[in-house]
Scaffold this motif. Structure first.
Motif, PDB file in Angstrom:
ATOM      1  N   LYS A 170     -30.000 -34.326 -40.682  1.00 14.42           N
ATOM      2  CA  LYS A 170     -28.888 -35.275 -40.514  1.00 14.42           C
ATOM      3  C   LYS A 170     -29.221 -36.643 -41.102  1.00 14.42           C
ATOM      4  N   THR A 171     -30.485 -37.068 -41.010  1.00 12.29           N
ATOM      5  CA  THR A 171     -30.808 -38.411 -41.488  1.00 12.29           C
ATOM      6  C   THR A 171     -31.025 -38.456 -43.001  1.00 12.29           C
ATOM      7  N   THR A 172     -31.467 -37.338 -43.577  1.00  9.91           N
ATOM      8  CA  THR A 172     -31.756 -37.371 -45.014  1.00  9.91           C
ATOM      9  C   THR A 172     -30.689 -36.670 -45.854  1.00  9.91           C
ATOM     10  N   GLY A 173     -29.885 -35.840 -45.217  1.00 11.37           N
ATOM     11  CA  GLY A 173     -28.876 -35.096 -45.982  1.00 11.37           C
ATOM     12  C   GLY A 173     -29.445 -33.860 -46.668  1.00 11.37           C
ATOM     13  N   VAL A 174     -30.710 -33.561 -46.385  1.00  9.97           N
ATOM     14  CA  VAL A 174     -31.326 -32.370 -46.984  1.00  9.97           C
ATOM     15  C   VAL A 174     -31.022 -31.162 -46.092  1.00  9.97           C
ATOM     16  N   PRO A 175     -30.389 -30.143 -46.631  1.00  7.26           N
ATOM     17  CA  PRO A 175     -30.105 -28.981 -45.777  1.00  7.26           C
ATOM     18  C   PRO A 175     -31.384 -28.207 -45.426  1.00  7.26           C
ATOM     19  N   VAL A 176     -31.403 -27.654 -44.227  1.00  8.93           N
ATOM     20  CA  VAL A 176     -32.568 -26.903 -43.767  1.00  8.93           C
ATOM     21  C   VAL A 176     -32.117 -25.502 -43.373  1.00  8.93           C
ATOM     22  N   LEU A 177     -32.824 -24.508 -43.896  1.00  7.37           N
ATOM     23  CA  LEU A 177     -32.554 -23.114 -43.530  1.00  7.37           C
ATOM     24  C   LEU A 177     -33.704 -22.621 -42.665  1.00  7.37           C
ATOM     25  N   LEU A 178     -33.406 -22.240 -41.446  1.00  3.95           N
ATOM     26  CA  LEU A 178     -34.449 -21.740 -40.546  1.00  3.95           C
ATOM     27  C   LEU A 178     -34.305 -20.237 -40.399  1.00  3.95           C
ATOM     28  N   ILE A 179     -35.432 -19.544 -40.354  1.00  4.78           N
ATOM     29  CA  ILE A 179     -35.387 -18.111 -40.057  1.00  4.78           C
ATOM     30  C   ILE A 179     -35.760 -17.935 -38.594  1.00  4.78           C
ATOM     31  N   GLY A 180     -35.072 -17.054 -37.893  1.00  4.15           N
ATOM     32  CA  GLY A 180     -35.406 -16.783 -36.496  1.00  4.15           C
ATOM     33  C   GLY A 180     -35.348 -15.293 -36.223  1.00  4.15           C
ATOM     34  N   HIS A 181     -36.344 -14.770 -35.524  1.00  2.00           N
ATOM     35  CA  HIS A 181     -36.331 -13.334 -35.214  1.00  2.00           C
ATOM     36  C   HIS A 181     -35.526 -13.082 -33.950  1.00  2.00           C
ATOM     37  N   ILE A 182     -34.769 -12.019 -33.976  1.00  2.00           N
ATOM     38  CA  ILE A 182     -34.168 -11.567 -32.729  1.00  2.00           C
ATOM     39  C   ILE A 182     -34.415 -10.074 -32.604  1.00  2.00           C
ATOM     40  N   THR A 183     -34.452  -9.600 -31.375  1.00  2.00           N
ATOM     41  CA  THR A 183     -34.686  -8.180 -31.177  1.00  2.00           C
ATOM     42  C   THR A 183     -33.351  -7.451 -31.256  1.00  2.00           C
ATOM     43  N   LYS A 184     -33.405  -6.141 -31.234  1.00  2.00           N
ATOM     44  CA  LYS A 184     -32.212  -5.323 -31.444  1.00  2.00           C
ATOM     45  C   LYS A 184     -31.070  -5.700 -30.486  1.00  2.00           C
ATOM     46  N   ASP A 185     -31.387  -5.906 -29.217  1.00  2.00           N
ATOM     47  CA  ASP A 185     -30.315  -6.252 -28.280  1.00  2.00           C
ATOM     48  C   ASP A 185     -30.074  -7.751 -28.226  1.00  2.00           C
ATOM     49  N   GLY A 186     -30.746  -8.513 -29.107  1.00  4.19           N
ATOM     50  CA  GLY A 186     -30.500  -9.947 -29.180  1.00  4.19           C
ATOM     51  C   GLY A 186     -30.929 -10.709 -27.938  1.00  4.19           C
ATOM     52  N   THR A 187     -31.879 -10.146 -27.185  1.00  2.05           N
ATOM     53  CA  THR A 187     -32.221 -10.765 -25.903  1.00  2.05           C
ATOM     54  C   THR A 187     -33.217 -11.915 -26.019  1.00  2.05           C
ATOM     55  N   LEU A 188     -34.038 -11.901 -27.071  1.00  6.50           N
ATOM     56  CA  LEU A 188     -35.074 -12.918 -27.150  1.00  6.50           C
ATOM     57  C   LEU A 188     -34.452 -14.313 -27.045  1.00  6.50           C
ATOM     58  N   ALA A 189     -34.995 -15.132 -26.179  1.00  8.57           N
ATOM     59  CA  ALA A 189     -34.356 -16.406 -25.859  1.00  8.57           C
ATOM     60  C   ALA A 189     -34.301 -17.347 -27.058  1.00  8.57           C
ATOM     61  N   GLY A 190     -35.284 -17.277 -27.940  1.00 12.15           N
ATOM     62  CA  GLY A 190     -35.404 -18.238 -29.034  1.00 12.15           C
ATOM     63  C   GLY A 190     -34.105 -18.614 -29.719  1.00 12.15           C
ATOM     64  N   PRO A 191     -33.583 -17.757 -30.580  1.00 12.67           N
ATOM     65  CA  PRO A 191     -32.391 -18.124 -31.329  1.00 12.67           C
ATOM     66  C   PRO A 191     -31.189 -18.496 -30.462  1.00 12.67           C
ATOM     67  N   LYS A 192     -31.130 -17.970 -29.254  1.00 16.69           N
ATOM     68  CA  LYS A 192     -30.005 -18.326 -28.367  1.00 16.69           C
ATOM     69  C   LYS A 192     -30.006 -19.826 -28.062  1.00 16.69           C
ATOM     70  N   VAL A 193     -31.202 -20.387 -27.763  1.00 12.52           N
ATOM     71  CA  VAL A 193     -31.224 -21.823 -27.436  1.00 12.52           C
ATOM     72  C   VAL A 193     -30.936 -22.665 -28.671  1.00 12.52           C
ATOM     73  N   MET A 194     -31.095 -22.065 -29.862  1.00 19.43           N
ATOM     74  CA  MET A 194     -30.861 -22.828 -31.082  1.00 19.43           C
ATOM     75  C   MET A 194     -29.392 -22.840 -31.476  1.00 19.43           C
ATOM     76  N   GLU A 195     -28.652 -21.851 -30.971  1.00 22.64           N
ATOM     77  CA  GLU A 195     -27.304 -21.652 -31.474  1.00 22.64           C
ATOM     78  C   GLU A 195     -26.414 -22.882 -31.418  1.00 22.64           C
ATOM     79  N   HIS A 196     -26.536 -23.658 -30.328  1.00 23.21           N
ATOM     80  CA  HIS A 196     -25.643 -24.815 -30.239  1.00 23.21           C
ATOM     81  C   HIS A 196     -26.174 -26.016 -31.009  1.00 23.21           C
ATOM     82  N   ILE A 197     -27.458 -25.982 -31.387  1.00 22.88           N
ATOM     83  CA  ILE A 197     -28.015 -27.113 -32.147  1.00 22.88           C
ATOM     84  C   ILE A 197     -27.672 -26.982 -33.631  1.00 22.88           C
ATOM     85  N   VAL A 198     -27.718 -25.759 -34.142  1.00 17.07           N
ATOM     86  CA  VAL A 198     -27.529 -25.572 -35.577  1.00 17.07           C
ATOM     87  C   VAL A 198     -26.043 -25.557 -35.961  1.00 17.07           C
ATOM     88  N   ASP A 199     -25.786 -25.792 -37.248  1.00 15.59           N
ATOM     89  CA  ASP A 199     -24.401 -25.837 -37.724  1.00 15.59           C
ATOM     90  C   ASP A 199     -23.846 -24.450 -37.996  1.00 15.59           C
TER      91      ASP A 199
END
Ligand code: TYD
Ligand code: MG
Length: 417
Positions: A170-199
């Motif tokens: 947001k401060t530099t205008g440089v886009p960032v692409l993050l990779i995140g692993h999720i398991t088959k049922d999508g249960t791993l908490a990681g990407p879920k907590v990111m969902e509302h932060i990312v665009d």
């Protein structure tokens, strides 16, 4: 007291924000960065928006690193930094060499920098040195920040690291692409907590044993979530598949029973797929039911409808269902093809490969209308199908004269049989 504080707040805020009439609000259309990959751009809504933070999620081994490295190699005239917390620089180079092997070229991107690093503070130092115009981080689960005292991959680490990248974007205008692993049922908490932060949250999915991969946008602040991208994983990277139906429909023998073609839509994209079924007498006490790429409960429901409303005795039969190509279909329009494939196998009578089906089945055996039927018919026509079966309730919205294809209008499934 209350009134006073309320007054003070309005005075201090007056300088910053004033409600405007919507027609007076102006903005300049930001120029998106084309990724060089048509299918990826389509899902993004026309390229990467400057200053955006994107998450690419998917199961381990599905091809996320491949997709983003391939994209990094294809983006034109931009300085890129590819940070990997999973692979060494040599490994990244080896993969890059494999990816460009197809054209027998060497990796020629002078402006693509790679670094193997896991701590955000170091990553930002590298960023200061390289000054990239696009940043790729593989994967967020391996990155840590010194500000949080918990192991890599924990929810607090992921949240904090994502926030740091968001601030940077947001401060530099440089886009960032993050990779995140999720398991088959999508249960791993990681990407879920990111969902509302990312665009935007993009998901890469498919069956690892098959070549097809689908890229969808689960959330996109800058575009529609209806578009999907289709790829095929080859020995030297991902190939874009602009016409999936032509590839998905196997050249099958006319005399084979148990198969029917469904005219489905994935997002806004027509996809014609073959539903295969095998119905046989149950050898063991309890009949087996198995579905690949289709919801088991829905299959059980359809079998109950066929049994109760249409009088087919399937209760003592094993029923296996498979969606060709290893795809997973959620479009309810596939119901009719599923029912036809099951019955075709049951009575051992083939359904013509030149027929296709698009309708939902209701609990009373009624053939129900589906969305965007015109689009499905137009695609069936283009692919050269002879006849398409749809619900009679869809009849009003179509102009039959426009198509060569014959259209069979159905009211109830029992009548159709
Ligand atoms: P990868 O991109 O490493 O997956 P992810 O980053 O999602 O974990 O790719 C995983 C699989 O893809 C790997 O098992 C091998 C296969 N693959 C190919 O078939 N062809 C290729 O050109 C590459 C690079 C990978
Ligand atoms: Mg990877």
């Amino acid at each position: 007291m209350k009134a006073e504080s309320g007054k003070r707040r309005t005075e201090s805020e007056k300088l910053q924000s004033v409600p405007k009439r919507i027609d007076e609000v102006t903005y300049s259309e930001t120029k998106r960065i084309a990724t060089g990959c048509g299918e990826f751009d389509r899902v993004l809504g026309g390229g990467i928006v400057p200053g955006s933070l994107l998450l690419l999620g998917g199961e381990p081994g599905i091809g996320k690193s491949t997709l983003l490295l391939q994209t990094a190699l294809a983006v034109k005239d931009k300085r890129l930094l590819y940070v990997s917390g999973e692979e060494s620089e040599q490994q990244i180079k080896m993969r890059a060499d494999r990816l460009v092997e197809r054209g027998k070229r060497k990796v020629e991107r002078e402006e693509l920098y790679v670094v193997s690093e896991t701590v955000t503070q170091r990553i930002f130092e590298h960023i200061d040195a390289v000054k990239p115009e696009l940043l790729i981080v593989d994967s967020i689960q391996t990155i840590t920040t010194e500000d949080v005292d918990s192991p890599a991959g924990s929810v607090s680490q992921i949240r904090q690291c994502t926030t740091e990248f968001q601030h940077y974007a947001k401060t530099t205008g440089v886009p960032v692409l993050l990779i995140g692993h999720i398991t088959k049922d999508g249960t791993l908490a990681g990407p879920k907590v990111m969902e509302h932060i990312v665009d935007a949250v993009l998901q890469f999915e498919g069956d690892r044993h098959y070549g097809f991969r689908i890229l969808r946008a689960l959330k996109n602040r800058f575009g529609s979530t209806a578009e999907i991208g289709i790829f095929e994983m080859l020995g030297n990277g991902l190939r874009e598949v602009p016409n999936p139906s032509e590839l998905l429909l196997s050249q099958r023998d006319e005399n084979l029973s148990g198969a029917a073609v469904a005219a489905t839509l994935e997002g806004a994209r027509p996809m014609f797929i073959e539903v295969q079924s095998l119905v046989s007498s149950a050898v063991y006490g309890t009949p087996q039911r198995n579905a690949n790429g289709f919801d088991m409960r829905r299959l059980n429901m359809l079998l109950a409808v066929l049994e109760k409303r249409c009088g087919f005795k399937l209760g003592a039969k094993d029923v296996f269902l498979n969606i060709a190509g290893g795809l997973r279909v959620n479009d309810p329009a596939i119901d009719l093809a599923v029912a036809c494939a099951v019955l075709s196998s049951n009575v051992d009578m083939p359904v013509s490969p030149r027929y296709c089906f698009a309708a939902e089945l209701g609990l009373n055996g009624e053939v129900r209308p589906v969305s965007r039927v015109e689009q499905r018919i137009a695609e069936a026509d283009r692919l050269g199908f002879e006849r398409m079966f749809i619900s009679k309730y869809n009849a009003r919205s179509i102009d039959k004269k426009r198509y060569k294809i014959e259209i069979g209008l159905q009211g109830t499934f029992c009548m159709m049989c």
